[in-house]
Design an enzyme around this catalytic site. Structure first.
Site, PDB file in Angstrom:
ATOM      1  N   SER A  63      -4.712 -39.812 -14.198  1.00 60.42           N
ATOM      2  CA  SER A  63      -4.223 -39.114 -13.015  1.00 60.42           C
ATOM      3  C   SER A  63      -2.801 -39.491 -12.625  1.00 60.42           C
ATOM      4  O   SER A  63      -2.235 -38.876 -11.704  1.00 60.42           O
ATOM      5  CB  SER A  63      -5.153 -39.392 -11.835  1.00 60.42           C
ATOM      6  OG  SER A  63      -6.459 -38.976 -12.165  1.00 60.42           O
ATOM      7  N   ASP A  88     -15.115 -32.942 -11.750  1.00 62.36           N
ATOM      8  CA  ASP A  88     -14.270 -33.760 -10.896  1.00 62.36           C
ATOM      9  C   ASP A  88     -14.888 -35.157 -10.854  1.00 62.36           C
ATOM     10  O   ASP A  88     -16.083 -35.327 -11.073  1.00 62.36           O
ATOM     11  CB  ASP A  88     -14.222 -33.182  -9.480  1.00 62.36           C
ATOM     12  CG  ASP A  88     -13.081 -33.736  -8.660  1.00 62.36           C
ATOM     13  OD1 ASP A  88     -12.063 -33.037  -8.517  1.00 62.36           O
ATOM     14  OD2 ASP A  88     -13.186 -34.909  -8.196  1.00 62.36           O
ATOM     15  N   HIS A 148     -14.481 -32.177  -3.287  1.00 61.15           N
ATOM     16  CA  HIS A 148     -13.639 -32.535  -2.142  1.00 61.15           C
ATOM     17  C   HIS A 148     -13.611 -31.465  -1.080  1.00 61.15           C
ATOM     18  O   HIS A 148     -12.936 -31.594  -0.067  1.00 61.15           O
ATOM     19  CB  HIS A 148     -12.191 -32.793  -2.607  1.00 61.15           C
ATOM     20  CG  HIS A 148     -12.055 -33.991  -3.503  1.00 61.15           C
ATOM     21  ND1 HIS A 148     -12.196 -33.921  -4.872  1.00 61.15           N
ATOM     22  CD2 HIS A 148     -11.792 -35.285  -3.234  1.00 61.15           C
ATOM     23  CE1 HIS A 148     -12.023 -35.109  -5.412  1.00 61.15           C
ATOM     24  NE2 HIS A 148     -11.774 -35.958  -4.434  1.00 61.15           N
ATOM     25  N   CYS A 204      -7.768 -35.476  -6.559  1.00 57.54           N
ATOM     26  CA  CYS A 204      -8.731 -34.424  -6.859  1.00 57.54           C
ATOM     27  C   CYS A 204      -8.456 -33.820  -8.230  1.00 57.54           C
ATOM     28  O   CYS A 204      -7.344 -33.385  -8.525  1.00 57.54           O
ATOM     29  CB  CYS A 204      -8.663 -33.333  -5.781  1.00 57.54           C
ATOM     30  SG  CYS A 204      -9.598 -31.853  -6.233  1.00 57.54           S
TER      31      CYS A 204
END
Lengths: 640, 377
Positions: free
Chosen positions: A341, A380, A386, A399
């Site tokens: 990420s 996810d 989320h 996210c």
């Protein structure tokens, strides 16, 4: 008719051959004439000159070793120095029975008997008059040899200098190490430069700045008698070689010492990173964004470079080399990791730049993403989802669903182009060798990388996972730190560098090297940079931020991003349970950060191999480095 | 054309057929001269090796082995050699390729091939088998070679040269190339073509330069100005010139050469033994040695001139010229006329392989001459 032709040919051929033979004979006589004329020149015409020279050839040329340059950190703390030692040396042409001499030296405990094979090879690979270093001796070993010296013709002890790294394993991956010149080194160097030196830089700064650090060799002439014993030695006499007239033509050219080198490294940050990563596998790189100076470069586990300088046995080297944790592996420059990420801020910026998203509009995150027209669920990290979420929160909470969508909007071509402009997928150009390139995939890359036709096509699903830094994407810790520094400066790319200055040890003159600005990402508008910065600040400051725990209570503002990179993939119906799977398959933890947010002076990338979540494992390492940088500075205000 | 060639072959072999298998073929002049040179070599080697008699003894043993090879090859009829020529050449070529792929490392370069019992340098065989192959190829064709034949001949000696240069062993590669080239020249290559090839060769120099390794370039540069690098590559040539020059006309006397005794002269018992000889026996000693060499080459050329078919003629001529080049390249490099390429002084330098190859070559010469005599009587 036929036979007359044959006969004619035969005679003609013999005549032709004989004429060629005569020509050859004439050429031979001419060449011999030239040779004799040459010998006459040397032996009769110039006889007196050469007779004199051969008298003077009681003059023996003794090479003189230059002193290797020192290596300092940015605050002048010494990282590599030269310490006096005793060296056991051999002069190949004077050692009559090498095998048995080495045997006896081994019996005396002066050399490692296991190393005698490689020593023999080393001695053989040198010329007769070149001194070869066999080993470094301690004070008592030197004394033990001194009383038996007369048994060992051609073997001697002499004072020498040995390379020493006071911080040992703390700086080994950045500074590198020196070791004995191997036969493979001999292939690539000019032997003359090493006539008096037995050590050569093998890795890191010691290797890349070998020529700067080494200096250049000198020599002196000594007068020897018919047995080869030194009668007159200008240097040993102690007098200046020119001032003493009795020495006549004895020529001495003093060696030029190597230059000292200043690194951008800060030992305190190095120590903080080292301690924080102790016992783990991983790497941390800290860069000063405005110059490209490397402030810290740590790869763990590591090794003690002093052992190489002293001389490592083959067995010890094999042990290091075969260690499953790979201490010799320079993870910071050559380790390939999926960015996970940590790639999100860059892709968020790309989407803003190409005007593909409205940053304030919220997208629905149900906990997974499905490509239109397919059935595969891209999950996810938060299974329940989320809910509705905007760009800012997608970065803060990391996210995945939001970025799956965003990646599809960008498409692989724009992703590839944008990430490449941050230096991903190519060498950063750092001033040490063996840096890896990483991979930023593209259609073109896939076409050239695979041989099977079905593997050469780019599939839409591969774009989806590229959005969260998985799939083919690979980066080195150095690239990640470099790109973070580019974020910190809103687009200025400085070439990462370890060496910031060199110093002439004789004159004391310091030459500062200017930072090299590689590129400016000028077409991305300022508000876009600002929005990403705010999101990364949110990561460390907002309660839901994935880096909030590690950065709680800092006295400086930090922009950061966590990353968790999958090492192996789960099937859609499996759940990830760190306890259940083998450690080597656990996720890599990553963290990137820069601070202070207002005018950044440090950018960091941390990777902890198989550490699990980046927020829990990598971010605390970055915290240690930042604390050391901002809080422990003895001079206080020097940098900020 | 084809018919005529066959006729010559059949006619010539019929002419050679009635061989008398009586007596042992030994060429007395060759034997005497090689013995003199080798004997002189032992004396110089004793001094060069620092009065170490075991070094000399080993050399005597090697020469003994070489003499046996000489004796054996002198008994092999040239006709057999001609039949074997392509097979020997192919074997040597295969060996060279084997060295390339899994040869043992010896002295930084890959030259040695270990086939269980023997360990040898295939490049040495090439020194003999290349002229043999060239002679074989031209034997049934009329001289001088046509343009297409010339192209094939070029391949015959350039392929091994290239392989050997890759090892890298530039000295041997040059010798092999010359051994082939000399044989082609003797085959009656026109002067015009020689000139063209000369120009082509000259234009190859920049290309060759690009292929050379660092140390080989250093040797050439140092050859052009040795004094510029007294610690490195220039050391050898400076020291050998001093050795030769200080020897003067009469030399310093046996065991009295300071250059070699004080161990200033590198590789003094191998490649630079010519300088030791020059230092201790002076110009007169060297002239005597060169005289012996010239006698040997002269004998070889005489045998070539008396040979009765193309194969033996070309082979004898090619081997003799190659031997001369051996002598000239070594003495030339030691005296600073040529760059240092690592070629030993034939029959004198310590070392086994080249001595055996050389004596094998002389064995072939002896056989060519011996069998001719039988025919004449």
């Amino acid at each position: 008719m036929n036979s007359t032709v044959k006969l004619k040919d035969h005679w003609k051929e013999q005549k032709l051959f004989l004429s060629r033979l005569v020509t050859a004979g004439v050429i031979i006589l001419v060449l011999v004439g030239v040779l004799i004329w040459r010998l006459f020149q040397l032996q009769v015409v110039d006889h007196e000159l050469f007779a004199e020279l051969s008298q003077g050839n009681r003059l023996r040329i003794q090479p003189l070793a230059p002193t290797r340059g020192l290596i300092y950190d940015r605050n002048g703390i010494i990282l590599a120095e030269n310490l006096p030692t005793w060296e056991l040396t051999a002069t190949p042409e004077q050692v009559l029975d090498l095998d048995s001499r080495l045997q006896s030296l081994g019996d005396l405990g002066l050399i490692n008997p296991a190393a005698s094979e490689s020593l023999i090879e080393l001695v053989r690979s040198h010329r007769g008059f070149e001194q070869v270093k066999l080993a470094n001796l301690s004070e008592t070993q030197a004394a033990r040899f001194a009383v038996r010296r007369h048994h060992f013709s051609g073997v001697d002890i002499q004072e020498g200098l040995i390379r020493s790294y006071p911080f040992g394993d703390l700086t080994s991956h950045a500074v590198g190490y020196v070791s004995s010149i191997s036969s493979s080194d001999l292939q690539r160097i000019n032997r003359r430069d090493y006539a008096a030196t037995s050590l050569i830089g093998k890795s890191g700064i010691e290797r890349s700045y070998e020529v700067t650090l080494r200096g250049s060799v000198g020599y002196r002439q000594q007068v020897v008698n018919a047995q080869g014993r030194i009668l007159l030695d200008p240097v040993a006499v102690g007098a200046s070689p020119i001032s003493d007239p009795s020495q006549g033509t004895l020529e001495t050219r003093w060696p030029t010492p190597g230059k000292n080198v200043y690194l951008g490294l800060d030992v305190r940050l190095q120590l903080a990173a080292h301690r924080a990563l102790e016992g783990r596998r991983g790497a941390a790189v800290a860069i000063e964004p405005g110059t490209g100076d490397i402030l810290a470069l740590v790869s763990m586990p590591t090794f003690d470079p002093n052992r190489f300088a002293v001389g490592l046995t083959q067995a010890d080297f094999q042990k290091l080399n075969n260690d499953p944790d790979k201490p010799l592996f320079q993870r910071a420059l050559t380790g390939h990791y999926p960015p996970g990420s940590t790639v999100k801020p860059f892709l968020g910026l790309a989407a803003l730049h190409y005007d593909l998203i409205d940053p304030d509009s919220r997208e629905m995150c149900p906990g997974h993403f499905i490509l239109p027209g397919t059935s595969h669920r891209y999950r996810d990290w938060k299974p329940e989802g989320h809910g509705p979420i905007d760009l800012h929160q997608s970065i803060v909470q990391s996210c995945d669903t939001y970025f799956y969508q965003l990646a599809v909007k960008l498409g692989i071509d724009q992703i590839h182009g944008f990430l490449t402009s941050f230096g991903f997928g190519e060498r950063t150009g750092i001033d040490v060798m063996n840096e890896n390139m990483g991979v930023i995939p593209s259609r073109e890359w896939k076409r050239t990388q695979f041989t099977q036709r079905e593997d050469q096509t780019w599939y839409p699903g591969e774009t989806v996972i590229t959005g969260i830094g998985q799939g083919f994407t690979l980066v080195t810790p150095l690239q990640l730190a470099h790109a973070t520094a580019v974020l910190a400066t809103s687009g200025q790319r400085f070439k990462p560098r370890l060496v910031i200055a060199t110093e002439d040890p004789v004159t004391g003159e310091i030459l500062n090297h200017d930072p090299v600005l590689l590129d400016i990402i000028g077409n991305v508008e300022e508000p876009h940079w600002e929005r990403i910065t705010q999101a990364m600040v949110g990561v460390t400051e907002e309660l839901q931020g994935s880096g909030h725990n590690a950065m709680r209570g800092t006295q400086y503002s930090v922009a950061g991003k966590t990353g968790t990179a999958q090492v192996f993939s789960l099937a859609a119906d499996e759940t990830y349970d760190a306890e259940e799977i083998d450690e080597s398959l656990r996720d890599h933890g990553l963290f990137i950060a820069y601070a202070p947010v207002e005018s950044p002076t440090i950018a960091i990338a941390v990777i902890v191999e198989n550490g699990g979540g980046g927020g829990a494992t990598a971010a605390p390492v970055a915290r240690q480095i930042l604390d050391a940088y901002f809080l422990e500075d003895p001079n206080g205000s020097e940098k900020h | 054309m084809a018919l005529r060639n066959i006729d010559i072959g059949a006619g010539a072999s019929a002419f050679l057929e009635p061989e008398r298998k009586k007596g042992i073929v030994i060429d007395i002049p060759i034997l005497l001269i090689t013995l003199s040179i080798a004997g002189l070599g032992f004396i110089v080697l004793y001094s060069a090796a620092g009065e170490n008699s075991s070094v000399v003894l080993r050399q005597v043993l090697r020469f003994g082995v070489a003499l046996v090879v000489f004796g054996i090859l002198a008994q092999v009829s040239p006709r057999l050699l001609r039949i074997w020529a392509p097979w020997i050449f192919s074997m040597a070529l295969i060996f060279l390729l084997m060295v390339m792929f899994r040869g043992e490392m010896g002295g930084g370069a890959q030259r040695w091939l270990d086939i269980g019992i023997v360990r040898f340098q295939p490049s040495e065989i090439m020194k003999i088998s290349v002229p043999m192959m060239v002679a074989w190829f031209m034997h049934e064709r009329s001289l001088p070679p046509t343009f297409i034949q010339l192209f094939i001949l070029l391949l015959i000696f350039c392929v091994p040269t290239f392989l050997i240069a890759q090892q890298p062993d530039l000295g041997t590669a040059l010798l092999v190339m010359f051994s082939g080239g000399a044989t082609v020249l003797l085959a009656g290559l026109s002067i015009r073509l020689i000139a063209i090839i000369g120009v082509l060769a000259l234009s190859c120099i920049p290309v060759l330069w690009g292929y050379m390794l660092e140390y080989q370039r250093a040797r050439v540069l140092t050859f052009l100005s040795p004094e510029s690098d007294p610690l490195g590559a220039g050391y050898n040539i400076i020291q050998s010139k001093i050795a030769l020059g200080s020897g003067g006309l009469f030399g310093k006397g046996w065991l009295n050469g300071t250059q070699s005794r004080l161990e200033f002269l590198p590789e003094r018992s191998t490649d630079f033994i010519f300088a030791v000889m020059g230092e201790e026996f002076g110009l007169l000693g060297l002239l005597f040695l060169l005289g012996l060499y010239l006698l040997l080459v002269g004998r070889g050329l005489y045998i070539a001139s008396q040979a009765q078919d193309t194969f033996t003629r070309l082979l004898a001529g090619g081997l003799s010229l190659t031997f001369f080049v051996y002598v000239f390249v070594n003495s030339g490099m030691v005296s600073g006329l040529l760059p240092i390429v690592g070629v030993p002084l034939p029959l004198v330098s310590a070392g086994g392989t080249s001595m055996v190859t050389l004596m094998a070559g002389f064995g072939i010469l002896a056989s060519i001459h011996g069998n001719r005599k039988l025919l004449a009587s």
